[in-house]
Design an enzyme around this catalytic site. Structure first.
Site, PDB file in Angstrom:
ATOM      1  N   HIS A  51       0.898  -1.115   0.000  1.00  0.00           N
ATOM      2  CA  HIS A  51       0.015  -0.252  -0.301  1.00  0.00           C
ATOM      3  C   HIS A  51       0.808   0.760   0.304  1.00  0.00           C
ATOM      4  O   HIS A  51       1.845   1.063   0.114  1.00  0.00           O
ATOM      5  CB  HIS A  51      -1.108   0.033   1.706  1.00  0.00           C
ATOM      6  N   GLU A  53       1.267   3.604   1.441  1.00  0.00           N
ATOM      7  CA  GLU A  53       2.262   3.853   3.113  1.00  0.00           C
ATOM      8  C   GLU A  53       3.189   3.278   3.381  1.00  0.00           C
ATOM      9  O   GLU A  53       4.048   3.520   4.038  1.00  0.00           O
ATOM     10  CB  GLU A  53       1.206   4.471   4.414  1.00  0.00           C
ATOM     11  N   SER A 161     -28.213   8.001 -34.002  1.00  0.00           N
ATOM     12  CA  SER A 161     -27.259   6.502 -33.829  1.00  0.00           C
ATOM     13  C   SER A 161     -27.450   6.357 -35.024  1.00  0.00           C
ATOM     14  O   SER A 161     -26.344   5.697 -35.091  1.00  0.00           O
ATOM     15  CB  SER A 161     -27.338   5.983 -33.036  1.00  0.00           C
ATOM     16  N   ARG A 184     -13.133   2.747 -22.894  1.00  0.00           N
ATOM     17  CA  ARG A 184     -12.880   1.952 -23.057  1.00  0.00           C
ATOM     18  C   ARG A 184     -12.548   0.937 -21.752  1.00  0.00           C
ATOM     19  O   ARG A 184     -12.732   0.313 -20.999  1.00  0.00           O
ATOM     20  CB  ARG A 184     -13.621   1.174 -24.036  1.00  0.00           C
ATOM     21  N   LEU A 204     -16.544  -5.137 -29.622  1.00  0.00           N
ATOM     22  CA  LEU A 204     -16.646  -5.101 -28.179  1.00  0.00           C
ATOM     23  C   LEU A 204     -14.481  -5.413 -27.195  1.00  0.00           C
ATOM     24  O   LEU A 204     -15.041  -6.175 -27.052  1.00  0.00           O
ATOM     25  CB  LEU A 204     -17.413  -5.713 -27.295  1.00  0.00           C
ATOM     26  N   GLU A 269     -22.848   0.395 -23.898  1.00  0.00           N
ATOM     27  CA  GLU A 269     -22.831   0.441 -25.539  1.00  0.00           C
ATOM     28  C   GLU A 269     -23.782   0.725 -26.414  1.00  0.00           C
ATOM     29  O   GLU A 269     -23.940   0.260 -27.224  1.00  0.00           O
ATOM     30  CB  GLU A 269     -21.646   0.273 -25.928  1.00  0.00           C
ATOM     31  N   LEU A 274     -32.113  -0.456 -24.672  1.00  0.00           N
ATOM     32  CA  LEU A 274     -31.093  -0.272 -23.430  1.00  0.00           C
ATOM     33  C   LEU A 274     -30.672   0.385 -22.575  1.00  0.00           C
ATOM     34  O   LEU A 274     -30.645   0.536 -21.376  1.00  0.00           O
ATOM     35  CB  LEU A 274     -30.274  -1.722 -23.130  1.00  0.00           C
TER      36      LEU A 274
HETATM   37  C1  AOF Z   1      -4.539   1.871   2.195  1.00  0.00           C
HETATM   38  N1  AOF Z   1      -3.351   2.274   1.335  1.00  0.00           N
HETATM   39  O1  AOF Z   1      -2.826   2.198  -0.952  1.00  0.00           O
HETATM   40  C2  AOF Z   1      -4.310   0.996  -0.362  1.00  0.00           C
HETATM   41  C3  AOF Z   1      -5.482   0.584   0.185  1.00  0.00           C
HETATM   42  O2  AOF Z   1      -6.146  -6.554  -0.554  1.00  0.00           O
HETATM   43  P1  AOF Z   1      -5.702  -5.890  -0.286  1.00  0.00           P
HETATM   44  O3  AOF Z   1      -4.082  -5.592   0.603  1.00  0.00           O
HETATM   45  O4  AOF Z   1      -4.888  -5.589  -1.845  1.00  0.00           O
HETATM   46  O5  AOF Z   1      -6.505  -4.237   0.337  1.00  0.00           O
HETATM   47  C4  AOF Z   1      -7.228  -3.804  -0.466  1.00  0.00           C
HETATM   48  C5  AOF Z   1      -8.173  -3.317   0.101  1.00  0.00           C
HETATM   49  O6  AOF Z   1      -7.533  -1.886   0.516  1.00  0.00           O
HETATM   50  C6  AOF Z   1      -8.643  -1.480  -0.196  1.00  0.00           C
HETATM   51  O7  AOF Z   1     -10.099  -2.128  -1.395  1.00  0.00           O
HETATM   52  C7  AOF Z   1      -8.781  -0.343   0.551  1.00  0.00           C
HETATM   53  O8  AOF Z   1      -9.942  -0.649   1.392  1.00  0.00           O
HETATM   54  C8  AOF Z   1      -7.769  -0.392   0.567  1.00  0.00           C
HETATM   55  N2  AOF Z   1      -7.060  -0.037  -0.167  1.00  0.00           N
HETATM   56  N3  AOF Z   1      -5.599   0.639   1.721  1.00  0.00           N
HETATM   57  O9  AOF Z   1      -4.600   2.140   2.848  1.00  0.00           O
HETATM   58  C9  AOF Z   1      -3.605   1.747  -0.399  1.00  0.00           C
HETATM   59  N4  AOF Z   1      -4.386   0.924  -1.851  1.00  0.00           N
HETATM   60 ZN    ZN Z   2      -2.645  -0.449   3.972  1.00  0.00          ZN
END
Ligand code: AOF
Ligand code: ZN
Length: 338
Positions: A51, A53, A161, A184, A204, A269, A274
Site C-alpha cells: 500500500h 503508506e 445513432s 473503454r 467489443l 454501449e 437498453l
Molecule cells: C491503503 N493504502 O495504498 C491501498 C488501500 O487486500 P488488499 O491488501 O489489496 O487491500 C485492498 C483494500 O485496502 C482496498 O479496497 C482499500 O480499502 C484499501 N486500499 N489502503 O491504506 C493503499 N491501496
Molecule cells: Zn493499507
C-alpha cells in the site's frame, strides 16, 4: 511544503501512469518531517503490492519517527493481501496522519480510530473531492453495492445513432472512435443488449491507435444482456476476450451479477432500448456523448421512450467537460440527482 501541497503531491503520485487497472483504488502518500520537509513518498502499484503508506515508510526508514503522513485514502485497518497500514504507521512512530477520503471499504475501514487510540493525531477530509474523483468507480461501487455506469453514445447533431436504412458505421470521426477505445480501456466491462449483437455484430474489444485489438489480458469483460439467444457466429463470442450473456432484462439484477464478479465500472454501449432501461431506472451515472456535426432528419434515436411527457420532466444532465475531437464534440455529463 504545506499540508495541502503535500496532499496534491500525494494525489499526483496516486495517479502515476502505468499502474495496472485492477480491483484496488489508486492511493498516494507523502511523509513530512516536523518542519514540513518531505522525507519520503509512495504510491500503490496495484493489488498484491505494498500500500502507499507501506511504500513511503520503507523509503523513510527511521526518519518516519515523529513524521506527518499525508495520504489520499484513510489508512487501512485490515490484513488483506498486505498488512494493516494503520498499525505500520503506529509502529514506525508517525505522530500525525492527514488523509483525504475515508475508506468506504467496510473490510478495510477503521484506520482512523486505530490511529487515534494509539495517540496519533488524525485529520480527514482535505481535498476529499479530488480523492473521490480519482477513484470514482471504486468509490461508487463500494458505497452503492453496484458498478458505476458510463453510458457512451455516438450521434448526429439531431440525436440519431443510425440512418433510416439502419447504417450506423462512421457516425463519428476517427479521433472520436479512438477516444472511445481509450475510455473503454479504463472500465472493467462493456455492456450491450442482445439487439445490438443481432443488428450490428460488434466485437467489443479494446483496440489501439492502429485499430488492432490489445492482448487478451488487457481486454474487458464483454457483457450481453437480454433474453434472446446469441448466434454462435457472433463476433462478441470470439476468443479475443471473455464474454458473459446475462439472460435478463432487469437492470438491477444485471448490475448486481456484475458487482458480484468484481466489476466496478461498466461501459454501456447499448442501443436505444437498453439505454432507456438504464436511464429509466436511474442506473446511468455518467454520460459520454460524441456528437458529430451531421444531420439525418430520420433514423434510430440514441435513446428509446423514457415515458417523459413534458419538458419539465426532462432528465437533466450537468456538463463536466466539452472537448472537440477532429470536428466531433465530446460531452461528458452526469445526471442531476433530484
Ligand atoms: C491503503 N493504502 O495504498 C491501498 C488501500 O487486500 P488488499 O491488501 O489489496 O487491500 C485492498 C483494500 O485496502 C482496498 O479496497 C482499500 O480499502 C484499501 N486500499 N489502503 O491504506 C493503499 N491501496
Ligand atoms: Zn493499507
Amino acid at each position: 511544503m504545506s499540508i495541502e501541497h503535500a496532499m496534491r503531491r500525494a494525489l499526483d503520485l496516486a495517479a502515476t501512469p502505468g499502474v495496472p487497472h485492477g480491483p484496488n483504488p489508486r492511493v498516494g502518500c507523502v511523509l513530512l518531517d516536523p518542519h514540513g520537509s518531505e522525507i519520503a513518498e509512495g504510491f500503490h502499484r496495484g493489488a498484491g503490492t505494498p500500500h502507499a503508506e507501506a511504500a513511503a515508510l520503507t523509503e523513510a526508514g527511521d526518519a518516519a519517527r515523529g513524521a506527518t503522513a499525508v495520504v489520499t485514502l484513510e489508512p487501512c485497518n485490515h490484513t488483506g493481501r498486505t498488512g494493516p497500514c494503520a498499525k505500520a504507521l503506529i509502529e514506525a512512530g508517525v505522530s500525525r496522519v492527514v488523509f483525504a477520503q475515508p475508506d468506504p471499504n467496510p473490510l478495510a475501514a477503521g484506520g482512523a480510530e486505530t490511529l487515534r487510540s494509539a495517540g496519533v493525531a488524525v485529520e480527514m477530509g482535505l481535498l476529499e473531492h479530488e480523492a473521490r474523483e480519482l477513484n470514482r468507480a471504486w468509490t461508487f461501487a463500494m458505497e452503492h453495492g453496484r458498478p458505476f455506469v458510463t453510458w457512451k453514445f455516438a450521434a448526429t447533431l439531431d440525436g440519431r445513432s443510425a440512418a433510416a436504412d439502419g447504417s450506423s458505421r462512421w457516425v463519428s470521426s476517427v479521433a472520436a472512435r479512438r477516444d472511445t477505445h481509450r475510455l473503454r480501456a479504463e472500465c472493467d466491462a462493456i455492456l450491450v443488449g442482445t439487439g445490438t449483437v443481432l443488428v450490428d455484430d460488434p466485437e467489443l474489444t479494446v483496440r489501439d491507435e492502429l485499430d488492432q485489438p490489445l492482448p487478451r489480458e488487457r481486454q474487458l469483460l464483454r457483457v450481453v444482456m437480454g433474453e434472446r439467444d446469441l448466434p454462435a457466429s457472433a463476433r462478441v463470442l470470439n476468443d479475443r476476450a471473455d464474454t458473459v450473456h446475462l439472460a435478463t432484462r432487469d437492470v438491477a439484477e444485471a448490475l448486481s451479477t456484475l458487482h458480484a464478479r468484481g466489476i466496478q465500472h461498466v461501459f454501456l454501449e447499448g442501443g436505444p432500448s437498453l439505454a432507456a432501461a438504464f436511464l429509466a431506472t436511474g442506473s446511468v451515472d455518467e454520460v459520454v456523448a460524441y456528437v458529430a456535426p451531421k444531420l439525418l432528419g430520420a433514423g434510430r434515436s440514441v435513446v428509446g421512450d423514457l415515458g417523459i411527457e413534458s419538458i419539465t420532466d426532462a432528465l437533466d444532465l450537468h456538463v463536466l467537460d466539452i472537448t472537440v475531437l477532429d470536428g466531433d464534440v465530446r460531452i461528458t455529463a452526469r445526471p442531476v440527482l433530484r
